[in-house]
Design a protein around this motif. Structure first.
Motif, PDB file in Angstrom:
ATOM      1  N   GLU A 324      17.191 -32.021 -35.602  1.00 15.27           N
ATOM      2  CA  GLU A 324      18.560 -31.980 -36.103  1.00 15.27           C
ATOM      3  C   GLU A 324      19.520 -32.807 -35.260  1.00 15.27           C
ATOM      4  OE1 GLU A 324      16.774 -27.932 -37.218  1.00 15.27           O
ATOM      5  OE2 GLU A 324      16.319 -29.677 -35.981  1.00 15.27           O
ATOM      6  N   GLU A 325      19.158 -33.125 -34.022  1.00 16.28           N
ATOM      7  CA  GLU A 325      19.988 -33.964 -33.160  1.00 16.28           C
ATOM      8  C   GLU A 325      19.602 -35.435 -33.269  1.00 16.28           C
ATOM      9  OE1 GLU A 325      18.707 -30.907 -31.910  1.00 16.28           O
ATOM     10  OE2 GLU A 325      20.672 -30.171 -32.580  1.00 16.28           O
ATOM     11  N   GLY A 326      18.659 -35.756 -34.154  1.00 18.89           N
ATOM     12  CA  GLY A 326      18.255 -37.137 -34.353  1.00 18.89           C
ATOM     13  C   GLY A 326      17.175 -37.621 -33.421  1.00 18.89           C
ATOM     14  N   ARG A 327      16.562 -36.718 -32.643  1.00 19.91           N
ATOM     15  CA  ARG A 327      15.503 -37.116 -31.716  1.00 19.91           C
ATOM     16  C   ARG A 327      14.172 -37.261 -32.447  1.00 19.91           C
ATOM     17  NH1 ARG A 327      18.286 -33.285 -28.367  1.00 19.91           N
ATOM     18  NH2 ARG A 327      16.846 -31.685 -29.121  1.00 19.91           N
ATOM     19  N   GLN A 328      13.462 -38.298 -32.116  1.00 15.61           N
ATOM     20  CA  GLN A 328      12.154 -38.552 -32.714  1.00 15.61           C
ATOM     21  C   GLN A 328      11.081 -37.708 -32.026  1.00 15.61           C
ATOM     22  OE1 GLN A 328      11.275 -41.102 -35.318  1.00 15.61           O
ATOM     23  NE2 GLN A 328       9.691 -39.520 -35.319  1.00 15.61           N
ATOM     24  N   HIS A 329      10.219 -37.082 -32.830  1.00 14.90           N
ATOM     25  CA  HIS A 329       9.054 -36.361 -32.318  1.00 14.90           C
ATOM     26  C   HIS A 329       7.800 -36.993 -32.913  1.00 14.90           C
ATOM     27  CE1 HIS A 329      11.316 -32.786 -30.657  1.00 14.90           C
ATOM     28  NE2 HIS A 329      12.233 -33.377 -31.416  1.00 14.90           N
ATOM     29  N   HIS A 330       6.672 -36.784 -32.247  1.00 15.48           N
ATOM     30  CA  HIS A 330       5.436 -37.441 -32.664  1.00 15.48           C
ATOM     31  C   HIS A 330       4.611 -36.530 -33.568  1.00 15.48           C
ATOM     32  CE1 HIS A 330       1.128 -38.682 -32.089  1.00 15.48           C
ATOM     33  NE2 HIS A 330       1.669 -39.846 -32.393  1.00 15.48           N
ATOM     34  N   LEU A 331       4.533 -36.878 -34.828  1.00 15.70           N
ATOM     35  CA  LEU A 331       3.671 -36.192 -35.800  1.00 15.70           C
ATOM     36  C   LEU A 331       3.797 -34.675 -35.712  1.00 15.70           C
ATOM     37  CD1 LEU A 331       0.415 -38.380 -35.666  1.00 15.70           C
ATOM     38  CD2 LEU A 331       2.300 -38.507 -37.291  1.00 15.70           C
ATOM     39  N   ASP A 332       5.017 -34.177 -35.651  1.00 15.02           N
ATOM     40  CA  ASP A 332       5.275 -32.742 -35.545  1.00 15.02           C
ATOM     41  C   ASP A 332       5.451 -32.177 -36.958  1.00 15.02           C
ATOM     42  OD1 ASP A 332       6.275 -30.183 -35.138  1.00 15.02           O
ATOM     43  OD2 ASP A 332       7.414 -30.755 -33.363  1.00 15.02           O
ATOM     44  N   SER A 333       4.376 -31.650 -37.522  1.00 14.40           N
ATOM     45  CA  SER A 333       4.412 -31.158 -38.898  1.00 14.40           C
ATOM     46  C   SER A 333       5.239 -29.883 -39.027  1.00 14.40           C
ATOM     47  CB  SER A 333       2.987 -30.918 -39.400  1.00 14.40           C
ATOM     48  OG  SER A 333       2.262 -32.128 -39.456  1.00 14.40           O
ATOM     49  N   GLN A 334       5.240 -29.057 -37.988  1.00 17.08           N
ATOM     50  CA  GLN A 334       6.063 -27.853 -38.005  1.00 17.08           C
ATOM     51  C   GLN A 334       7.540 -28.229 -38.118  1.00 17.08           C
ATOM     52  OE1 GLN A 334       4.883 -24.739 -37.933  1.00 17.08           O
ATOM     53  NE2 GLN A 334       6.317 -23.362 -36.920  1.00 17.08           N
ATOM     54  N   LEU A 335       7.951 -29.196 -37.338  1.00 24.65           N
ATOM     55  CA  LEU A 335       9.330 -29.675 -37.400  1.00 24.65           C
ATOM     56  C   LEU A 335       9.624 -30.286 -38.769  1.00 24.65           C
ATOM     57  CD1 LEU A 335      12.103 -30.522 -36.336  1.00 24.65           C
ATOM     58  CD2 LEU A 335      10.982 -32.457 -35.194  1.00 24.65           C
ATOM     59  N   ALA A 336       8.691 -31.045 -39.302  1.00 24.94           N
ATOM     60  CA  ALA A 336       8.902 -31.669 -40.605  1.00 24.94           C
ATOM     61  C   ALA A 336       9.117 -30.622 -41.689  1.00 24.94           C
ATOM     62  CB  ALA A 336       7.714 -32.566 -40.947  1.00 24.94           C
ATOM     63  N   TYR A 337       8.355 -29.534 -41.647  1.00 22.06           N
ATOM     64  CA  TYR A 337       8.537 -28.482 -42.657  1.00 22.06           C
ATOM     65  C   TYR A 337       9.884 -27.790 -42.465  1.00 22.06           C
ATOM     66  CZ  TYR A 337       7.315 -24.796 -45.969  1.00 22.06           C
ATOM     67  OH  TYR A 337       7.300 -23.944 -47.047  1.00 22.06           O
ATOM     68  N   ARG A 338      10.278 -27.608 -41.222  1.00 22.77           N
ATOM     69  CA  ARG A 338      11.601 -27.025 -40.969  1.00 22.77           C
ATOM     70  C   ARG A 338      12.692 -27.895 -41.566  1.00 22.77           C
ATOM     71  NH1 ARG A 338      12.425 -26.743 -35.029  1.00 22.77           N
ATOM     72  NH2 ARG A 338      13.917 -28.469 -35.105  1.00 22.77           N
ATOM     73  N   ARG A 339      12.596 -29.190 -41.367  1.00 24.44           N
ATOM     74  CA  ARG A 339      13.623 -30.075 -41.904  1.00 24.44           C
ATOM     75  C   ARG A 339      13.611 -30.083 -43.438  1.00 24.44           C
ATOM     76  NH1 ARG A 339      16.246 -33.592 -38.714  1.00 24.44           N
ATOM     77  NH2 ARG A 339      17.779 -33.312 -40.374  1.00 24.44           N
ATOM     78  N   ALA A 340      12.436 -29.982 -44.037  1.00 27.22           N
ATOM     79  CA  ALA A 340      12.366 -29.910 -45.501  1.00 27.22           C
ATOM     80  C   ALA A 340      13.059 -28.645 -46.006  1.00 27.22           C
ATOM     81  CB  ALA A 340      10.907 -29.950 -45.958  1.00 27.22           C
ATOM     82  N   CYS A 341      12.844 -27.527 -45.322  1.00 29.49           N
ATOM     83  CA  CYS A 341      13.513 -26.276 -45.710  1.00 29.49           C
ATOM     84  C   CYS A 341      15.022 -26.393 -45.548  1.00 29.49           C
ATOM     85  CB  CYS A 341      12.978 -25.113 -44.877  1.00 29.49           C
ATOM     86  SG  CYS A 341      11.269 -24.662 -45.231  1.00 29.49           S
ATOM     87  N   LEU A 342      15.462 -26.975 -44.433  1.00 29.79           N
ATOM     88  CA  LEU A 342      16.898 -27.142 -44.219  1.00 29.79           C
ATOM     89  C   LEU A 342      17.517 -28.066 -45.266  1.00 29.79           C
ATOM     90  CD1 LEU A 342      16.928 -27.442 -40.326  1.00 29.79           C
ATOM     91  CD2 LEU A 342      17.957 -25.596 -41.668  1.00 29.79           C
ATOM     92  N   ASN A 343      16.778 -29.070 -45.685  1.00 30.19           N
ATOM     93  CA  ASN A 343      17.284 -29.955 -46.728  1.00 30.19           C
ATOM     94  C   ASN A 343      17.423 -29.227 -48.062  1.00 30.19           C
ATOM     95  OD1 ASN A 343      17.400 -32.093 -44.927  1.00 30.19           O
ATOM     96  ND2 ASN A 343      15.382 -32.886 -45.470  1.00 30.19           N
ATOM     97  N   ALA A 344      16.472 -28.353 -48.365  1.00 30.78           N
ATOM     98  CA  ALA A 344      16.563 -27.560 -49.592  1.00 30.78           C
ATOM     99  C   ALA A 344      17.747 -26.594 -49.529  1.00 30.78           C
ATOM    100  CB  ALA A 344      15.258 -26.790 -49.810  1.00 30.78           C
ATOM    101  N   ILE A 345      17.969 -25.989 -48.367  1.00 33.04           N
ATOM    102  CA  ILE A 345      19.105 -25.070 -48.205  1.00 33.04           C
ATOM    103  C   ILE A 345      20.416 -25.814 -48.391  1.00 33.04           C
ATOM    104  CG2 ILE A 345      20.341 -23.700 -46.475  1.00 33.04           C
ATOM    105  CD1 ILE A 345      17.540 -22.877 -45.409  1.00 33.04           C
ATOM    106  N   ALA A 346      20.545 -26.980 -47.770  1.00 34.03           N
ATOM    107  CA  ALA A 346      21.780 -27.764 -47.915  1.00 34.03           C
ATOM    108  C   ALA A 346      22.040 -28.112 -49.376  1.00 34.03           C
ATOM    109  CB  ALA A 346      21.687 -29.038 -47.069  1.00 34.03           C
TER     110      ALA A 346
END
Length: 413
Positions: A324-346
């Motif tokens: 959420e702060e714009g930091r790049q992570h390496h192949l973090d699927s858990q983070l990717a799913y979190r961001r997908a959920c947050l996008n759906a909520i928004a």
């Protein structure tokens, strides 16, 4: 109706029942019944918080709920001839809420979804939703609606959130050792990184006296899934599913509970399913030596159930491994799913839902979550598939803009 091997009086607490179940994993918990391979039977189940969550418009009960009491498991059931190294074949024949009852306990015509406070368990998005909320759902046959989430109606995929076999003493020691090592990396984490053994409120079936006290000090909490199955929270383990569970102790000692009327993939609020008590009809069989024969030594395998709602259209939200702060992570699927959920909520907030209402919808409705790309460095891609037909208004993007309306609110504590 199959023979009832574990009965529950929904007017009584779990430890007040005529036959005691358990809320910890331990190999020494005696079976409540023994069946032959090929048997079919019914387990009646208490909801996972034992009636502490009420059908009202307050979330104070969710905020203060005692996690040391969960889960209320019906069993264990021993299977004749089951030995370590076998596979226990479990068929889910039927599952549902408390039959033909209305009352004050979840499963008696209603259920609930909660967001746990960060200081008391948290959830998948706890940094964004640190406070406790609750939504109460009414059952209409196979469908659910909530006065706290207006505009939503869907068919649930009813299933047991938790089903598993007993660990051996060696496996129990492995669990406790590896989870203690994890906790030691950040012992003050909130929520904690894992839940160590806790004798407080431990219920260990028919074990008594010094044997019960000793077992309670080492018995494993039921919160996570492990090699024995356990709290996997897989929504497709519903009617018609066949599960192959590793056997670690004589008899296998099968237990189940944590029934859900519905759930989205991930059960993202932690109390994210529509929680209920009810019944579970099972059939059991054995594959002798099946763990080694099929290489199923550290995990269950299963055929999904044959019953699910026929939603044909989904609005899909994508997330990548950038936080959420714009930091790049390496192949973090858990983070990717979190961001997908947050996008759906928004997205859903544009139609008038508060963010916590949208979060509760994603936890309870039969959304589909997928790891869609896990090889393209540096970004994993995860997706959330939201059925469009669960809403009584059009959620399609269009040039006219979203149909914003007053969607009410859900209780906060």
């Amino acid at each position: 109706m199959p023979e009832v091997l574990f009965s529950v009086d929904q007017s009584k607490r779990f430890r007040e029942q005529a036959r005691l179940g358990h809320n910890r994993w331990h190999p020494d918990i005696p079976p409540v019944a023994t069946v032959r391979p090929g048997s079919e039977f019914r387990l009646e189940c208490r909801e996972w918080f034992d009636g502490d969550i009420r059908n009202d418009d307050s979330a104070e009960d969710v905020r203060g709920v005692d996690l040391s009491i969960v889960h209320q498991l019906s069993g264990p059931i021993a299977v004749e001839g089951a030995e370590p190294g076998d596979l226990l074949v479990v068929d889910i024949l039927d599952v549902g809420p408390v039959p033909q009852e209305e009352g004050p306990v979840a499963g008696q015509g209603w259920g609930y979804t909660g967001i746990f406070a960060k200081v008391n368990g948290g959830g998948f998005l706890t940094d964004h939703f640190p406070d406790a909320y609750k939504a109460v759902w009414d059952f209409h046959g196979q469908e659910a609606t909530s006065r706290h989430l207006p505009g939503v109606r869907f068919t649930g995929i009813t299933h047991p959130g938790l089903i598993g076999t007993a660990p051996s003493h060696d496996l129990l020691g492995t669990w406790n050792s590896r989870e203690a090592e994890l906790i030691a990396t950040d012992p003050d984490a909130v929520p904690p990184l894992a839940l160590p053994p806790n004798p407080e409120n431990a219920l260990l079936g028919a074990l008594e006296g010094e044997q019960a006290e000793a077992a309670a000090r080492e018995a494993a909490r039921t919160a996570p899934p492990r090699e024995n199955g356990g709290n996997q929270d897989i929504k497709n383990l519903t009617r018609g599913a066949r599960i192959f569970l590793p056997v670690f102790v004589e008899g296998g000692k099968l237990s189940a509970g944590d029934l859900h009327f519905s759930q989205g993939d991930g059960e993202i609020t932690f109390c994210g399913a529509i929680e209920m008590g009810g019944f579970l009809d099972l059939g059991v069989d054995l594959i002798k030596g099946g763990m080694e024969t099929y290489g199923v030594t550290t995990n269950p395998v299963f055929f999904p159930g044959r019953v699910e709602p026929r939603y044909s259209e989904f609005l899909t939200f994508v997330g990548f491994s950038v936080d959420e702060e714009g930091r790049q992570h390496h192949l973090d699927s858990q983070l990717a799913y979190r961001r997908a959920c947050l996008n759906a909520i928004a997205y859903l907030t544009k139609f008038g839902y508060a963010p916590e209402q949208a979060y509760l919808i994603l936890g309870a409705a039969p959304i589909e979550g997928r790891f869609s790309g896990v090889v393209d460095i540096p970004n994993s891609c995860a997706t959330v598939y939201l059925p469009t037909a669960i809403f009584d208004f059009d959620i399609h993007p269009s040039a006219d803009g979203p149909q914003r309306a007053d969607r009410g609110s859900c209780p906060k504590a």
